[in-house]
Design an enzyme around this catalytic site. Structure first.
Site, short mmCIF file in Angstrom:
data_model
loop_
_atom_site.label_atom_id
_atom_site.label_comp_id
_atom_site.label_asym_id
_atom_site.label_seq_id
_atom_site.Cartn_x
_atom_site.Cartn_y
_atom_site.Cartn_z
N HIS A 66 1.71 4.40 -2.88
CA HIS A 66 1.83 5.85 -2.72
C HIS A 66 3.20 6.33 -3.23
O HIS A 66 3.31 7.37 -3.89
CB HIS A 66 1.72 6.23 -1.24
CG HIS A 66 0.33 6.28 -0.70
ND1 HIS A 66 -0.69 6.99 -1.31
CD2 HIS A 66 -0.21 5.75 0.43
CE1 HIS A 66 -1.79 6.87 -0.58
NE2 HIS A 66 -1.54 6.13 0.46
N HIS A 74 0.84 -1.20 0.00
CA HIS A 74 0.00 0.00 0.00
C HIS A 74 0.87 1.26 0.00
O HIS A 74 0.70 2.16 -0.84
CB HIS A 74 -0.90 -0.01 1.24
CG HIS A 74 -1.75 1.21 1.39
ND1 HIS A 74 -3.07 1.26 1.01
CD2 HIS A 74 -1.47 2.45 1.88
CE1 HIS A 74 -3.57 2.46 1.24
NE2 HIS A 74 -2.61 3.20 1.78
N GLU A 75 1.80 1.32 0.95
CA GLU A 75 2.65 2.51 1.04
C GLU A 75 3.56 2.64 -0.18
O GLU A 75 3.87 3.75 -0.62
CB GLU A 75 3.46 2.50 2.34
CG GLU A 75 2.62 2.53 3.61
CD GLU A 75 1.63 3.68 3.65
OE1 GLU A 75 1.88 4.74 3.03
OE2 GLU A 75 0.58 3.54 4.31
N HIS A 85 3.36 6.68 -6.85
CA HIS A 85 2.64 7.89 -7.26
C HIS A 85 3.58 9.10 -7.23
O HIS A 85 3.53 9.98 -8.09
CB HIS A 85 1.45 8.09 -6.33
CG HIS A 85 0.35 8.93 -6.90
ND1 HIS A 85 -0.75 9.30 -6.16
CD2 HIS A 85 0.16 9.49 -8.11
CE1 HIS A 85 -1.56 10.04 -6.90
NE2 HIS A 85 -1.03 10.16 -8.09
#
Length: 696
Positions: free
Chosen positions: A484, A480-481, A487
């Site tokens: 990010h 998940h991190e 991104h």
């Protein structure tokens, strides 16, 4: 200033590593040289430099145009961005009492610096003039988006208010800055103060890897040779799942859920009440009935009603599933001869037992195959296959703690793309949770600027040279991190304000939650889930049982999340004067929605840092679920292509989602990638909640 004064100032600047050019690889922060006493002088200089830049824009005699107003704003504040990024990284990831004291002053000074800028009538007049005439300016799509976002940001900050209202807004902003800092310090204080020693008799049900991590935690606290529990979620969750000691589960659960609510110097109840009153006053000054209405206007959701609609759509089947599971768990307690009603500190323990019965699977079976290093390798490999980027570890980059690792990221052509910092282990100097942030954002305004991207987690450390072993939840958090982080690293925009994760809160979780899907794919697990001792791959039988068990206990997981999101929404929708007591409000809201007594909020109000340590997620905790509607639907594009690394779908994902930052409307970006709007029931299907079981 006299010549001698100028020389003294220059000498002082040269002595301060934050104020001089960084002679490091890729001009990264020279962390070993930076001490707490360097920050306040650096902030002073940064504030002064930025204020002078703003004055120059405000008093530019030329007629306002995009270059002398919007682009000039984008170029301003570089030193402030640089100093603040380093400071807030340390405050969150490696703090000490001296830094926390400085943080109190910096938060106030930051508010006092930004208030007059964001409410500057002359500056806003220039921006508004350009905004009014935007169709005639010949702007690119990205420039038009930047102009719209700049206008919106200033307008929502109160730049169009009268002087009396601006003065009050400034006072509120300063007070909220203080309160948000106090909230996070209180939470950190309660987490740092509490630990529980685990003697030999206290370790029933705990895995060897858990005990090893507890010993490592004790060593961090200067208690070598012992083992301790801390209030890090990476400790609490597995303890509640596996400890056979019901009395200790209760003790740990109550300590974890009481953070910020102990009636001590770290109590957050009064802080919350004041925050709510001030947020409501802000909203009303800006013409909104509630803070939620103000906050959500600038989001994909647009209104509190839209958010409530989504949450209630999910709540009903999730609650029904949770109640059915509760009855099954209570029956299990009875079968074992337990003469007690299921309590919140029992749920995870008996859910694990039930999962072993129904799916023949428990986390302890797969954990030896999920070593931290292998999961990092897996996350990198998926990114390489999707986006063509490569990762090479660098040992020459200065870091803030010896645990921190750094990788250089290159694109498919071998060109430098970014640096990625990974800080994975829990320690007393780090706040709880997991997050992504940056030390420098990507931009191309004055040449290519490569980003410096961070992932910070709180995994348990392996002891005695053993690797850190992750639970499935931990492995999902890592992906998940890293989503990010991608991104931020893949960002390809011109203007810093639109870089990377500078998007709506209810869109920012799409790249991260979407990336989680690859972690649980059989072909990824077959390659990277290897036993930490033998190197053997994950057995097919265990892999099948893991996949079959993924939707187990989703009623519980969804209920604890949605209830937190609903309480966040209610806190910011109901009149603040009607909330005299935080605990009473919490109890009343949970009763109103029919919260099962055996499940606790994922974040009780006094520890809900997402919404009270600052306002980024205030009225916005729902964003994870709003984004999940998109991420569940988006991964379907790869499934429909028959290849989870399909090059054409991956290119669209890169171009429309990961690299575009805030340079386009998020709804347009999603439709460009998927070819249509997201299909709402994808979320319920993913969580296995489409059919609503009847509670017994």
């Amino acid at each position: 200033m006299s010549e001698s004064s100028e020389m003294a100032a220059a000498s002082k600047a040269q002595a301060n590593p934050l104020l001089k050019a960084w002679q490091t690889p890729f001009e990264t922060p020279p962390f070993p040289e930076i001490a707490p006493e360097h920050f306040l002088p650096a902030f002073e200089q940064a504030f002064a430099d930025h204020a002078a830049e703003i004055v120059a824009i405000e008093h530019d005699p030329a007629a306002p145009d995009f270059a002398n107003t919007i682009t000039a704003l984008e170029r301003s504040g570089k030193l402030l961005s640089r100093v603040a990024a380093v400071f807030y990284d340390l405050v969150s990831a490696h703090s000490n009492p001296e830094l926390l004291e400085i943080d109190k002053e910096v938060s106030l000074r930051m508010a006092r610096h930004w208030n007059p800028i964001m409410m500057n009538a002359v500056l806003f007049g220039r921006i508004a003039l350009l905004h009014d005439n935007r169709a005639d300016l010949g702007l690119t799509g990205e420039q038009l988006r930047l102009l719209e976002r700049t206008y919106t940001r200033f307008h929502r900050a109160g730049a169009g208010l009268d002087e009396g209202a601006k003065k009050r807004m400034a006072e509120i902003n300063e007070r909220l800055a203080h309160l948000g800092t106090a909230f996070s310090h209180h939470l950190l204080g309660d987490e740092q103060d509490w630990f529980m020693e685990l003697g030999e008799a206290d370790r029933g049900g705990l895995s060897d890897s858990f005990v090893a991590a507890a010993k490592a935690a004790a060593e961090e606290r200067g208690m070598a040779g012992k083992a301790v529990m801390t209030l890090s979620r990476s400790f609490v969750e597995p303890f509640l799942k596996s400890s056979t000691r019901r009395d200790l589960r209760e003790k740990v659960f109550k300590a974890f859920t009481a953070r910020g609510d102990n009636g001590n110097a770290n109590d957050n109840n009064e802080t919350i009440l004041e925050i709510l009153k001030l947020r409501e006053e802000t909203a009303k000054l800006l013409g909104f009935a509630t803070f939620a209405a103000y906050r959500l206007e600038d989001s994909m959701a647009k209104t509190p009603e839209a958010v409530r609609g989504l949450l209630e759509r999910v709540w009903k089947p999730a609650r029904a599933r949770a109640l059915a599971d509760r009855d099954a768990l209570q029956a299990l307690v009875a079968e074992e001869g337990g003469n007690f009603a299921l309590a919140p500190w029992d749920w995870r323990y008996y859910a694990e037992k039930l999962r072993q019965i129904r799916a023949n699977f428990d986390d302890a079976a797969i954990k030896p195959y999920l070593s931290l290093d292998h999961m990092i390798e897996a996350s990198f490999d998926c990114a390489s296959r999707l986006f063509g980027i490569t990762f090479a570890e660098r040992k020459d980059i200065p870091v803030w703690h010896p645990d921190v690792r750094v990788w250089e990221v290159k694109d498919a052509a071998g060109k430098h793309k970014a640096l990625f910092y990974g800080d994975y282990f829990a320690r007393p100097s780090k706040r709880s949770g997991a997050w992504m942030t940056s030390l420098r954002d990507q931009q191309k305004l004055d040449g290519e600027v490569a980003p410096l991207i961070l992932n910070v987690c709180n995994f348990s450390r392996g002891a005695d040279g053993q690797p850190s072993l992750l639970s499935p939840d931990d492995a999902r958090t890592l992906f998940h991190e890293f989503g990010h982080a991608l991104h931020g690293m893949l960002s390809d925009v011109t203007y810093p304000s639109l870089s990377g994760t500078s998007v709506f809160t209810d869109f920012v979780e799409l790249p991260s939650q979407l990336y989680e899907h690859w972690q649980e794919q059989p072909q990824v697990l077959r390659q990277f889930a290897r036993h930490y001792q033998t190197g053997e791959p994950l057995p097919d039988d265990l892999l099948k049982r893991f996949i079959a068990a993924r939707k187990f206990n989703q009623g519980f997981a969804t209920v604890e999340f949605v209830s937190s999101a609903l309480i966040d929404l209610e806190f910011h929708t109901q009149p603040a004067q009607d909330i005299p007591d935080v605990g009473a409000f919490e109890r009343a809201e949970l009763e109103k929605i029919g919260m099962p007594a055996e499940i606790s909020l994922r974040h009780r109000p006094t520890q809900f840092g997402h919404i009270f340590s600052g306002d980024h997620y205030a009225s916005g905790y729902y964003s994870y679920m709003w984004s999940e509607v998109m991420d569940a639907d988006a991964f379907g594009a790869f499934e429909e292509a028959g290849d989870i690394f399909d090059p054409k779908v991956a290119k669209r994902l890169h171009d429309d989602i990961y690299s575009s930052g805030g340079s386009r409307d998020p709804e347009d970006a999603y439709i460009a990638f998927r070819g249509r709007e997201p299909e709402p029931d994808a979320l319920l299907r993913r969580r296995g909640l489409l059919e609503e079981p009847k509670a017994a």
